[in-house]
Design a protein around this motif. Sequence first.
Motif, PDB file in Angstrom:
ATOM      1  N   SER A  42     -25.132  30.011  -4.913  1.00  0.00           N
ATOM      2  CA  SER A  42     -25.078  28.577  -5.195  1.00  0.00           C
ATOM      3  C   SER A  42     -26.280  28.157  -6.037  1.00  0.00           C
ATOM      4  O   SER A  42     -27.411  28.599  -5.801  1.00  0.00           O
ATOM      5  CB  SER A  42     -25.074  27.789  -3.885  1.00  0.00           C
ATOM      6  OG  SER A  42     -25.230  26.406  -4.132  1.00  0.00           O
ATOM      7  N   GLY A  44     -27.134  24.957  -6.263  1.00  0.00           N
ATOM      8  CA  GLY A  44     -27.671  23.721  -5.711  1.00  0.00           C
ATOM      9  C   GLY A  44     -27.336  22.493  -6.539  1.00  0.00           C
ATOM     10  O   GLY A  44     -27.871  21.413  -6.293  1.00  0.00           O
ATOM     11  N   ALA A  47     -24.096  18.341  -4.176  1.00  0.00           N
ATOM     12  CA  ALA A  47     -24.614  17.953  -2.863  1.00  0.00           C
ATOM     13  C   ALA A  47     -23.864  18.703  -1.767  1.00  0.00           C
ATOM     14  O   ALA A  47     -22.735  19.162  -1.968  1.00  0.00           O
ATOM     15  CB  ALA A  47     -24.450  16.446  -2.671  1.00  0.00           C
ATOM     16  N   GLU A  48     -24.484  18.838  -0.602  1.00  0.00           N
ATOM     17  CA  GLU A  48     -23.779  19.413   0.537  1.00  0.00           C
ATOM     18  C   GLU A  48     -22.573  18.526   0.847  1.00  0.00           C
ATOM     19  O   GLU A  48     -22.706  17.294   0.894  1.00  0.00           O
ATOM     20  CB  GLU A  48     -24.694  19.500   1.746  1.00  0.00           C
ATOM     21  CG  GLU A  48     -25.823  20.507   1.612  1.00  0.00           C
ATOM     22  CD  GLU A  48     -25.287  21.929   1.488  1.00  0.00           C
ATOM     23  OE1 GLU A  48     -24.246  22.228   2.120  1.00  0.00           O
ATOM     24  OE2 GLU A  48     -25.903  22.718   0.764  1.00  0.00           O
ATOM     25  N   PRO A  49     -21.386  19.102   1.015  1.00  0.00           N
ATOM     26  CA  PRO A  49     -20.188  18.280   1.155  1.00  0.00           C
ATOM     27  C   PRO A  49     -20.254  17.281   2.307  1.00  0.00           C
ATOM     28  O   PRO A  49     -19.747  16.163   2.199  1.00  0.00           O
ATOM     29  CB  PRO A  49     -19.069  19.303   1.365  1.00  0.00           C
ATOM     30  CG  PRO A  49     -19.764  20.564   1.755  1.00  0.00           C
ATOM     31  CD  PRO A  49     -21.084  20.531   1.093  1.00  0.00           C
ATOM     32  N   GLN A  50     -20.891  17.641   3.405  1.00  0.00           N
ATOM     33  CA  GLN A  50     -20.974  16.733   4.547  1.00  0.00           C
ATOM     34  C   GLN A  50     -21.905  15.550   4.278  1.00  0.00           C
ATOM     35  O   GLN A  50     -21.879  14.557   5.022  1.00  0.00           O
ATOM     36  CB  GLN A  50     -21.435  17.477   5.807  1.00  0.00           C
ATOM     37  CG  GLN A  50     -22.797  18.116   5.708  1.00  0.00           C
ATOM     38  CD  GLN A  50     -22.731  19.542   5.189  1.00  0.00           C
ATOM     39  OE1 GLN A  50     -21.756  19.936   4.549  1.00  0.00           O
ATOM     40  NE2 GLN A  50     -23.764  20.314   5.487  1.00  0.00           N
ATOM     41  N   ASP A  51     -22.716  15.648   3.217  1.00  0.00           N
ATOM     42  CA  ASP A  51     -23.627  14.554   2.880  1.00  0.00           C
ATOM     43  C   ASP A  51     -22.966  13.490   2.003  1.00  0.00           C
ATOM     44  O   ASP A  51     -23.579  12.452   1.737  1.00  0.00           O
ATOM     45  CB  ASP A  51     -24.868  15.102   2.165  1.00  0.00           C
ATOM     46  CG  ASP A  51     -25.714  15.979   3.076  1.00  0.00           C
ATOM     47  OD1 ASP A  51     -25.587  15.836   4.312  1.00  0.00           O
ATOM     48  OD2 ASP A  51     -26.483  16.808   2.555  1.00  0.00           O
ATOM     49  N   LYS A  80     -12.778  18.138  -3.268  1.00  0.00           N
ATOM     50  CA  LYS A  80     -13.245  17.874  -1.901  1.00  0.00           C
ATOM     51  C   LYS A  80     -12.516  16.648  -1.389  1.00  0.00           C
ATOM     52  O   LYS A  80     -12.594  15.572  -1.989  1.00  0.00           O
ATOM     53  CB  LYS A  80     -14.752  17.643  -1.840  1.00  0.00           C
ATOM     54  CG  LYS A  80     -15.275  17.445  -0.412  1.00  0.00           C
ATOM     55  CD  LYS A  80     -16.771  17.235  -0.401  1.00  0.00           C
ATOM     56  CE  LYS A  80     -17.142  15.855  -0.878  1.00  0.00           C
ATOM     57  NZ  LYS A  80     -16.723  14.798   0.093  1.00  0.00           N
ATOM     58  N   SER A  85     -15.717  18.779   5.121  1.00  0.00           N
ATOM     59  CA  SER A  85     -17.004  19.451   5.320  1.00  0.00           C
ATOM     60  C   SER A  85     -17.182  20.637   4.376  1.00  0.00           C
ATOM     61  O   SER A  85     -18.162  21.380   4.492  1.00  0.00           O
ATOM     62  CB  SER A  85     -17.126  19.927   6.767  1.00  0.00           C
ATOM     63  OG  SER A  85     -16.074  20.840   7.083  1.00  0.00           O
ATOM     64  N   SER A  86     -16.235  20.834   3.463  1.00  0.00           N
ATOM     65  CA  SER A  86     -16.340  21.955   2.517  1.00  0.00           C
ATOM     66  C   SER A  86     -15.643  21.612   1.214  1.00  0.00           C
ATOM     67  O   SER A  86     -14.755  20.750   1.156  1.00  0.00           O
ATOM     68  CB  SER A  86     -15.727  23.228   3.114  1.00  0.00           C
ATOM     69  OG  SER A  86     -14.348  23.033   3.371  1.00  0.00           O
ATOM     70  N   TYR A  87     -16.064  22.290   0.166  1.00  0.00           N
ATOM     71  CA  TYR A  87     -15.422  22.176  -1.138  1.00  0.00           C
ATOM     72  C   TYR A  87     -14.308  23.210  -1.235  1.00  0.00           C
ATOM     73  O   TYR A  87     -14.304  24.213  -0.522  1.00  0.00           O
ATOM     74  CB  TYR A  87     -16.424  22.445  -2.257  1.00  0.00           C
ATOM     75  CG  TYR A  87     -17.488  21.382  -2.436  1.00  0.00           C
ATOM     76  CD1 TYR A  87     -17.183  20.176  -3.058  1.00  0.00           C
ATOM     77  CD2 TYR A  87     -18.794  21.604  -2.013  1.00  0.00           C
ATOM     78  CE1 TYR A  87     -18.164  19.207  -3.249  1.00  0.00           C
ATOM     79  CE2 TYR A  87     -19.785  20.650  -2.197  1.00  0.00           C
ATOM     80  CZ  TYR A  87     -19.464  19.446  -2.818  1.00  0.00           C
ATOM     81  OH  TYR A  87     -20.422  18.496  -3.006  1.00  0.00           O
ATOM     82  N   PRO A 105     -19.173  30.264  -4.083  1.00  0.00           N
ATOM     83  CA  PRO A 105     -19.602  28.910  -3.747  1.00  0.00           C
ATOM     84  C   PRO A 105     -19.189  27.931  -4.853  1.00  0.00           C
ATOM     85  O   PRO A 105     -19.099  28.308  -6.026  1.00  0.00           O
ATOM     86  CB  PRO A 105     -21.128  29.032  -3.657  1.00  0.00           C
ATOM     87  CG  PRO A 105     -21.367  30.467  -3.305  1.00  0.00           C
ATOM     88  CD  PRO A 105     -20.291  31.241  -4.016  1.00  0.00           C
TER      89      PRO A 105
END
Length: 261
Positions: A42, A44, A47-51, A80, A85-87, A105
């Motif tokens: 990844s 980076g 963004a983190e999907p849960q965010d 998403k 919680s995931s892509y 990723p």
Amino acid sequence: MRLVKRLFLFLLVVFVAPALAAIAWWQLGEHPSSWRDADWSSSGLLAEPQDDPEAAIYVMAARTGGLKGALSVHSWIVTKAAGASSYQRYDKVGWGSPVRRNGYPADARWYSNLPTVVRKISGGEAERLIPKVEAAIAAYPYGRPGDYRIWPGPNSNSFVAHVLAAVPELGAKMPSNATGRDFAPGFASVAWLPGTRDLHATLGGYLGFSAGITSGLEMHFLGLVAGVDITEPGLKIPAFGTVSLSGVAQAATGGDGDTAE
């Protein structure tokens, strides 16, 4: 004979010279010797999907590996769902089952090369379009083992181009250096795409042109693209991609500018 010489000179200046310059530029950098040595982790970038609770669709691209990395990018699609919680990442590759889901990723480097976001749609519009994107992916006609040809296609960029053509509401334009994006079956093909208001013509993916609101004016030669972007003023330079004219103008006047694709 004079016409042939002029045509040869035109191809040399417009297509061959930029491609050779890109190859020379590429050779100056450090690149992994094989896919085993490459970084596929990844980056980076996302963004983190849960965010981020909103639905999202991303069209992404990164330079590919080996010498072809000097000339072309590899592109893929990420979705998403709202609250997910995931892509979900979709690529077409040249081994095994061609259309891969979550093989890497979502924002992974490709052959160690950092990706860019070509287009992002979020919120309610993304939520509305995700089912259409997934339907276009499922309907891709070259999704069986063996349905991959690195050049002139169908390849990874042919796959993404199919989805964007099937869902013009995405409003995405593929990088001009996404070799294979202009692939069409058969030797000669002429198509009007009402969704993007573009006319595409090709001879087996080797020679062709595009004209319209989304494409601007393009000439295609052996997978290389030269032309101009109209809606977002820029020059499409073979192998290098699209150089924003607004960015050049801002740089010339002391402002901030970007280079597209």
